[in-house]
Write a protein that holds these residues in place. Structure first.
Motif, PDB file in Angstrom:
ATOM      1  N   GLU B  89       0.849  -1.196   0.000  1.00 30.88           N
ATOM      2  CA  GLU B  89       0.000   0.000   0.000  1.00 30.88           C
ATOM      3  C   GLU B  89       0.883   1.245   0.000  1.00 30.88           C
ATOM      4  O   GLU B  89       1.828   1.331   0.772  1.00 30.88           O
ATOM      5  CB  GLU B  89      -0.891   0.016   1.246  1.00 30.88           C
ATOM      6  CG  GLU B  89      -1.816  -1.185   1.332  1.00 30.88           C
ATOM      7  CD  GLU B  89      -2.830  -1.086   2.461  1.00 30.88           C
ATOM      8  OE1 GLU B  89      -2.850  -0.045   3.153  1.00 30.88           O
ATOM      9  OE2 GLU B  89      -3.605  -2.046   2.626  1.00 30.88           O
ATOM     10  N   ILE B  90       0.577   2.177  -0.871  1.00 26.76           N
ATOM     11  CA  ILE B  90       1.349   3.428  -0.891  1.00 26.76           C
ATOM     12  C   ILE B  90       0.391   4.607  -0.768  1.00 26.76           C
ATOM     13  O   ILE B  90      -0.175   5.068  -1.754  1.00 26.76           O
ATOM     14  CB  ILE B  90       2.200   3.552  -2.168  1.00 26.76           C
ATOM     15  CG1 ILE B  90       2.973   2.258  -2.418  1.00 26.76           C
ATOM     16  CG2 ILE B  90       3.153   4.737  -2.046  1.00 26.76           C
ATOM     17  CD1 ILE B  90       3.829   2.278  -3.649  1.00 26.76           C
ATOM     18  N   PRO B  91       0.202   5.109   0.446  1.00 27.20           N
ATOM     19  CA  PRO B  91      -0.749   6.191   0.658  1.00 27.20           C
ATOM     20  C   PRO B  91      -0.373   7.429  -0.153  1.00 27.20           C
ATOM     21  O   PRO B  91       0.798   7.800  -0.217  1.00 27.20           O
ATOM     22  CB  PRO B  91      -0.640   6.488   2.159  1.00 27.20           C
ATOM     23  CG  PRO B  91       0.073   5.336   2.754  1.00 27.20           C
ATOM     24  CD  PRO B  91       0.896   4.713   1.678  1.00 27.20           C
ATOM     25  N   GLY B  92      -1.351   8.007  -0.782  1.00 31.54           N
ATOM     26  CA  GLY B  92      -1.134   9.280  -1.468  1.00 31.54           C
ATOM     27  C   GLY B  92      -0.651   9.170  -2.901  1.00 31.54           C
ATOM     28  O   GLY B  92      -0.671  10.131  -3.643  1.00 31.54           O
ATOM     29  N   VAL B  93      -0.160   7.979  -3.295  1.00 31.71           N
ATOM     30  CA  VAL B  93       0.248   7.790  -4.691  1.00 31.71           C
ATOM     31  C   VAL B  93      -0.901   7.049  -5.386  1.00 31.71           C
ATOM     32  O   VAL B  93      -1.219   5.929  -5.020  1.00 31.71           O
ATOM     33  CB  VAL B  93       1.543   6.956  -4.806  1.00 31.71           C
ATOM     34  CG1 VAL B  93       1.866   6.661  -6.258  1.00 31.71           C
ATOM     35  CG2 VAL B  93       2.701   7.684  -4.133  1.00 31.71           C
TER      36      VAL B  93
END
Lengths: 443, 254
Positions: B89-93
């Motif tokens: 999971e990559i928040p904001g991307v």
């Protein structure tokens, strides 16, 4: 190098010359306020590491300089291209200062029914009553030696008053550009009065040409009356050798809404104090912040939210990206008084360290005296996620771009709710550019 | 396509892969099966270039290049794709941001022009159909708050967009219900061609009902101890891995 007492005397000693420069204006009642502040300034001590609120920020580097008040040295405003720092002129009202000196040619003076916008110096004589009713009422001189210093030398800055029921048709950009002429003391003094059911948006921005050493000591007072809405963005991009000390006082009345975005890219020694008070129920305050530091930059953010009455809500998110040997400090206090039942208060501070030598001191604090409240706080300090980095690289994205993507996303989280698209985009772009610069310097 | 020779790799000093030999040609689908801890995911991660793994010995030649000598991003740019067992999971991307950057980085590497916004969107639309990808997943942060099935579907979607010559699917079936499994498998089958190849790593035979392999290999204690065709998977299903563990010699002799 001088000592604190010498420095105090140095700044106080300029007062006579300052008075003379005021000509007839020293007859105004504001001058009594100045004189009282000067006395307070002499009484108070500069903070040291022993003061709880200054535990992580050492201001002794300030003692190495004898900064000159702009009124006594009359700095040049020539050769500075202030316009390149302006947002779209058509979409914003602008108030411009170069080296602390007001530039009317680049500024808008608005005096319409319901709206007054001008530089403070003009307001002091033109709207004396409005100004004296509010100025130095929220920023109390006994609370900080820097507020006292600012108040003793109240001279110029911005004055905005939106009367009841009015909405400012465009956001205001207040621009302070400093071009050097080393050794200046620049003391912007801003006053924003948002009336009942009134709305306004202000971007307070600080930029520098070159790498000069100067000292910005700014005090901003914001008052949002019942049902008022105020969005306040501060972009600090001073020279990386500058001192920037800023105090922002925020008073919100019943059902009003105040949002702050405190963005820091520049400065060598930076200290921001934001103090917000709920004076009436159902108020809403957002304090967001972002600091990107490198080299030996030191950025200290102190926030205080006082829930004195019930049913108010505060949201706070401060994000830091720290490289090299830079330091960040976050000290956020949420104070919920006994009567402030049904308070919702959320506070978060997150930091990403890009270097082993960077340091951050995070101190989120909740002090709760009411029993029926919803409050949370937290702080994290971490490195860039190796897992996320690998995932992006495994998709063909180069290591540097992958890093930038992750950090941008992390940082932009604090600014994504800014409602002025151009401002948000500029900040996001600036984040990317600064990261890119850091990257190139590291290579 | 890819030639793995005597590949030995360790993590934290512990040798996991103890000499893997495998050759995959264009147009082929190879399944690698094995019990937990046999080294299946390690093989996938080593091929993708995860730095936590130390290669002790051996070589991997991918489309004529020394794969082990390439940075993870260059392996992807050369046409290798890993569908993660646990997508990150990559928040904001956003998904779309990831893919736009990925596609353009790959194109840049290959000396091709950047895709303009219109062409990119058109391609995304086409590929979304392949895996029945809902529009809103595209604009959401990469894998953040996705269900298990959505994450796996997202991996296959990314694969479809990047159009690799060799895709390694690391337990893409794990955690999927039968409907999600079918969607994922249909996506893979739609992408199969005579020019590309797949290595499908799985614990269960079930996925191979949908993605029919040309070869099945059994990985045990860091070695491929047996290879065969699809019937080998069925045999494993019937006997179970415990039986294999207890009867290694017998199994190898079957």
């Amino acid at each position: 190098m001088s000592n604190p007492t010498e420095l105090k005397n140095w700044y106080a000693g300029k007062f006579k010359k300052f008075e003379e420069s005021l000509n007839g204006e020293s007859m105004l009642s504001i001058h009594e306020t100045r004189k009282a502040a000067l006395e307070k300034f002499l009484e108070l001590k500069f903070p040291t590491l022993k003061d709880e609120a200054w535990k992580y920020t050492n201001i002794t580097p300030l003692f190495a300089h004898k900064f000159e008040d702009i009124l006594t040295v009359k700095p040049s405003i020539k050769g500075v291209d202030a316009e390149k720092y302006l947002f779209d002129k058509k979409e914003f009202y602008t108030i411009v200062f170069i080296n602390g000196v007001y530039v009317p040619e680049l500024s808008d003076e608005v005096n319409e029914p319901g709206i007054t916008l001008c530089n403070l110096k003009t307001a002091l004589t033109k709207y004396t009553e409005d100004v004296s009713l509010h100025i130095a009422k929220f920023a109390k001189i006994e609370n900080s030696i820097f507020t006292a210093l600012s108040t003793a030398y109240i001279n110029d800055g911005v004055f905005l008053k939106v009367k009841s029921g009015n909405t400012l048709s465009k956001p205001v950009q207040v621009l302070y550009v400093n071009s050097g002429g080393d050794n200046l003391l620049i003391q912007p003094r801003n006053l924003f009065i948002i009336g009942k059911n009134a709305q306004a948006k202000v971007v307070e921005s600080y930029y520098a040409e070159g790498e000069s050493i100067y000292f910005t000591n700014v005090v901003t007072e914001s008052y949002v009356d019942q049902n008022g809405v105020f969005e306040h963005i501060k972009i600090q991009e001073e020279s990386e050798k500058a001192f920037h000390i800023s105090i922002t006082e925020i008073d919100v009345e019943k059902q009003s809404k105040y949002s702050s975005y405190n963005i820091n890219f520049g400065g060598e020694l930076v200290r921001n104090d934001l103090n917000a008070r709920f004076n009436g129920e159902y108020g809403h305050v957002t304090l967001n912040g972002l600091y990107l530091t490198q080299g030996i930059q030191h950025v200290d953010n102190q926030t205080l939210i006082e829930h004195a009455v019930p049913n108010c809500e505060s949201h706070e998110m401060y994000k830091g990206v720290l490289d090299d040997q830079s330091r960040g400090v976050f000290n956020g206090k949420v104070y919920v008084k006994k009567d402030a039942q049904k308070t919702n208060a959320f506070q978060e501070n997150k930091n990403v360290m890009l270097s082993d030598f960077a340091r951050v001191d995070a101190k989120p604090q909740l002090e709760i005296y009411a029993d029926d409240v919803k409050c949370s706080h937290g702080a994290t300090v971490g490195r860039l996620s190796e897992e996320a980095l690998f995932y992006l690289r495994a998709r063909g994205i180069g290591q540097e771009l992958a890093k930038t993507m992750i950090i941008n996303a992390f940082a932009n989280d604090a600014v994504h709710s800014i409602s002025i698209d151009e401002v948000r985009r500029r900040i996001e772009d600036r984040v990317a550019v600064k990261l890119d610069k850091q990257k190139n310097e590291n290579d | 396509m890819i030639e793995i020779k005597n590949l030995r790799a360790a993590v934290e000093g512990k040798e996991i892969l103890q000499g893997i030999n495998l050759t995959v040609k264009p147009g082929e689908v190879h399944a690698i099966m094995g019990p937990n801890g046999s080294g299946k995911s390690t093989l996938a991660q080593v091929l993708a270039g995860k730095e936590d793994y130390e290669v002790l010995e051996g070589s991997v030649t991918f489309n004529g290049k020394d794969l082990l000598d390439l940075a993870p991003e260059d392996r992807a740019r050369e046409g290798l794709f890993l569908a993660f067992q646990y997508p990150i999971e990559i928040p904001g991307v956003s998904n779309v941001n990831l893919l736009k950057n990925a596609v353009n980085e790959v194109r840049k590497y290959r000396g091709e022009d950047q895709l303009d916004a219109m062409d990119f969107l058109k391609m995304m639309k086409e590929k979304m159909k392949l895996v029945d990808m809902p529009q809103d997943l595209l604009n959401r942060s990469v894998n953040e708050g996705f269900s298990g099935g959505e994450k796996k579907r997202n991996e296959i979607f990314q694969m479809a967009v990047l159009n690799p010559s060799l895709a390694v699917l690391d337990e893409t079936d794990s955690g999927l219900d039968i409907d999600a499994l079918r969607i994922v498998a249909n996506g893979v089958n739609a992408l199969r061609s005579k020019d590309n190849a797949f290595i499908v790593i799985t614990h269960y035979q079930r996925l191979l009902d949908y993605i029919v392999p040309d070869f099945v290999h059994v990985l045990y204690k860091g070695r491929l101890i047996k290879s065969g065709d699809k019937s080998l998977a069925l045999f494993l299903e019937e006997k179970g891995y415990d039986w294999v563990k207890d009867h290694v010699d017998e199994f190898m002799a079957v």
